[in-house]
Design a protein around this motif. Sequence first.
Motif: not given
Length: 715
Positions: A417-436
């Motif tokens: 599962l992942d999420g990419t979040f962009a706020f305002y003009e220059n702020l970003a958050v990237n996150t994920y969780w994965a399993r094999t």
Amino acid sequence: MTRDAEGRVTVRAVRVSEPLRLDGRLDEAIYATTPSLDDFLQQDPDEGAVATERTETWLLFDDENFYVVFRCHESRPETLVANEMRRDSSGIFQNDHIAFLLDPFYDRRNGLEFAVNPLGGRWDGQIANESQASADWNPVWEVAVGRFEGGWTAELAIPFKSIRYRPGRAQVWGFNARRVNRGKNEVSFLTRVSRAMGQRALFQASIAATVVGIEAPVASRNLELKPYAISSLTTNRAAVPPVSNDASADAGIDVKYGVTEGLTADFTYNTDFAQVEADEQQVNLTRFNLFFPEKREFFLENQGLFSFGGVGTGTGGVGTAAGGDTPILFYSRRIGFDAGRSVPIEAGGRLTGRVGRFSVGLLNIRSKAEVDVGVPGTSFSVVRLKRDVLRRSSIGLIYTRRSRVAASAGANDVYGLDGTFAFYENLAVNTYWARTETAEGGAPGTSYRAQLDYAGDRYGAQVERLVVGPDFRPEIGFVRRRDIRRSSAQLRFSPRPESELVRKLSWTGDFSYTENADGRLEGREWGGEFGIEFENSDQFAVRYHDTYEFLPVESRILGLSIPVGAYEYASTRAGFNFGRQRRVSGNVTVEHGSFYSGHKTTLSVSQGRFATTPQLSFEPTYQGNWVDLVEGASTTHLAGTRVTYTMTPTMFTSALLQYNTGSNTLAANVRLRWEYRPGSELFVVLNDERDTVTPGYPDLVNRSLVVKVNRLLRF
């Protein structure tokens, strides 16, 4: 064209009564009677100021085509930089050029990019998530360029059949245009764009102008067939038994079908990638795996849909993955290769596109069994689903499956599962969780990441936490290193001084701390860098880097065995980049310092280019490493050049020549590519590899001559 109080732009496309004549002259009546879009605004150097050279733009359409037309005024035409004609070459962006973004779905986050320089050199690609560009989308479209006393022109005709858009005849699209004036090192846009966005500014569909008035034909379920035939002559003295002038022939087909307005299905049978350019060789100065970018068109088209956690899928630069130590869950070079050998692909299919606010990517490829080398037939499957949330963000999931794993007879499954979040003009958050999970004895593994990134023009900051478990094994992915828990941070200060010589200064500091699952310190790094960007586009940078590294096992680097233990070393690197507006350009870097138990000096030349004429260019590269350790000394040289001769924007010959003392090889890859009609190509490829250890003339190891032709049929 109108601009509101907040700077948002709305433009109207105009219908033409008959198809435009593409000749670059702009002498039709429509250009005199229809006002142009102009008043481009600078991004750099003076953000928000009116561009110093006028750029006129028209958006036109008829029942078949969407037209984008430019008239670029230039007060000093003799200063135009135009020396690249090859299609999809990155050198086009180092020339004077115009580029524009189309967002046919008006989702404000994805799009199509087109670029043209004054020679007619063209680039086209797909933009995903406002951040990732792929040049391996090659639709059918036409362009003509011209010159007039005060500048140059470009007329582009893009068939509606070549793009996908929302249902309905009345359309609303996104559009933005950029002009780069290399002589002045000036960048301007149709809409106001922040300098902080840099080169990614055109990708920002969320700030593009709104285009109204388009009356598009009802999107048909286009069917495209692309059969190919191939013939080769191969010599391989390293094979068992050796092969000499072995002739072969084969054929296959690719099919593309528009399932809906937003979904496209691709099928391939008996796929062959013999025409793909050879990899650029590398010298490994680490104990970790090297990363090579994907170059095969079938995997690259729409590759942005399969990106995960804010990291690309394997089309980044040579040497390291796009995310560094961050795993790539779908790395397509794991398909069709096994232990360095090429494995034939039997057949495959893919479904990609958009359904409302969802992006969908499904892929299944079947590789053939190679019984003589013990490689079983294997199926590779990927499912990717993302949903748009907020204004510029998304959440998604991914699932991959490899039916057979080399180390076991079982399958490997990956989900995340992942999420990419962009706020305002220059702020970003990237996150994920994965399993094999790997069947028959393989322990499950987990990885997760959280990254906060602020990329302003004057200030920048990034903090990250990355965990990769010891058993995390995505068998259709790329993992540079396992069993790490890394925390890192970076700060940047980039003022713009009042100077006629210097455009921007930059101070950067970074720190990382890495330990394994048992809490043992694996590595600690800190460093600082000072950089200068000059007004003429030249750049200078100097960096100091201090490293602590623990080797848990004996490692072999540059042919030297380095014992288990803890090492501390530091180095200083200085480099100067000569701007691409020069006839001779490139980056020269020198690095010296301690290295494990001794010292290392590295001299490298990269991104070099010498343009003798607009048609002939040389791109030399060199890396020399002089290492002197307690365990021994090693010297390696990797030298090469790419020589390109472009007959027309749709026909070129290139030769990639590489000499590597580390592997004792001399290799050549010579390619002729001719797009003899839109979408249809002829390739002639010669590969030659020789062993340089034997005294005298290098002995032949393998050689192949390949002729491949395909034909695009559209219905």
